[in-house]
Design a protein around this motif. Sequence first.
Motif, mmCIF file in Angstrom:
data_model
loop_
_atom_site.group_PDB
_atom_site.id
_atom_site.type_symbol
_atom_site.label_atom_id
_atom_site.label_comp_id
_atom_site.label_asym_id
_atom_site.label_seq_id
_atom_site.Cartn_x
_atom_site.Cartn_y
_atom_site.Cartn_z
ATOM 1 N N GLY A 50 -15.079 -21.633 -12.935
ATOM 2 C CA GLY A 50 -14.361 -21.813 -11.689
ATOM 3 C C GLY A 50 -12.945 -21.290 -11.730
ATOM 4 O O GLY A 50 -12.468 -20.828 -12.772
ATOM 5 N N LEU A 57 -8.805 -27.157 -7.055
ATOM 6 C CA LEU A 57 -9.975 -26.305 -7.211
ATOM 7 C C LEU A 57 -10.048 -25.324 -6.051
ATOM 8 O O LEU A 57 -9.924 -25.716 -4.890
ATOM 9 C CB LEU A 57 -11.246 -27.160 -7.250
ATOM 10 C CG LEU A 57 -12.560 -26.383 -7.293
ATOM 11 C CD1 LEU A 57 -12.713 -25.638 -8.609
ATOM 12 C CD2 LEU A 57 -13.744 -27.327 -7.081
ATOM 13 N N ALA A 64 -15.961 -22.654 -7.494
ATOM 14 C CA ALA A 64 -16.703 -22.851 -8.731
ATOM 15 C C ALA A 64 -18.124 -22.333 -8.543
ATOM 16 O O ALA A 64 -18.634 -22.267 -7.418
ATOM 17 C CB ALA A 64 -16.720 -24.318 -9.139
ATOM 18 N N THR A 74 -22.581 -22.304 -5.561
ATOM 19 C CA THR A 74 -21.137 -22.161 -5.410
ATOM 20 C C THR A 74 -20.536 -23.317 -4.619
ATOM 21 O O THR A 74 -21.217 -23.972 -3.832
ATOM 22 C CB THR A 74 -20.785 -20.838 -4.715
ATOM 23 O OG1 THR A 74 -21.440 -20.797 -3.440
ATOM 24 C CG2 THR A 74 -21.223 -19.650 -5.541
ATOM 25 N N TYR A 90 -16.605 -24.179 -2.658
ATOM 26 C CA TYR A 90 -15.309 -23.642 -2.283
ATOM 27 C C TYR A 90 -14.430 -24.726 -1.674
ATOM 28 O O TYR A 90 -14.920 -25.633 -0.986
ATOM 29 C CB TYR A 90 -15.457 -22.526 -1.247
ATOM 30 C CG TYR A 90 -16.180 -21.292 -1.746
ATOM 31 C CD1 TYR A 90 -17.546 -21.139 -1.571
ATOM 32 C CD2 TYR A 90 -15.478 -20.268 -2.395
ATOM 33 C CE1 TYR A 90 -18.210 -20.018 -2.036
ATOM 34 C CE2 TYR A 90 -16.135 -19.137 -2.856
ATOM 35 C CZ TYR A 90 -17.496 -19.026 -2.665
ATOM 36 O OH TYR A 90 -18.147 -17.897 -3.124
#
Length: 123
Positions: free
Chosen positions: A35, A47, A50, A57, A59
């Motif tokens: 990530g 974050l 990842a 995935t 987001y």
Amino acid sequence: QVQLVESGGGLVQPGGSLRLSCAASGSIVRINAIGWYRQAPGKQRELVAAITSGGSTNYADSVKGRFTISRDNAKNTVYLQMNSLKPEDTAVYYCYNHLVAGTNPFARPSDYWGQGTQVTVSS
């Protein structure tokens, strides 16, 4: 010994694009999740995106539809394609790998971090 090397950061105008790369090297048995995080001045690390070993995935809401994460398992490399960049995307971007290092495939995975790459979006 595992090393993560990031590249691709820089200065870009609003609306522009950048592509970040992060290559892992060393004694690696298996890479699980990979990530990208980012940290802006005075803010907590967050974050960005990842991707699991299976390709799923995740987001952050702020980058959905603009950023795309992908991985090349043969090269132990993860990419972050960033389009339609905004000034609020300015931050240091860090990649991480959740991986099993060494030679034992049954060892517990650990988190490894890159050194960070600066992304600045400004006119």
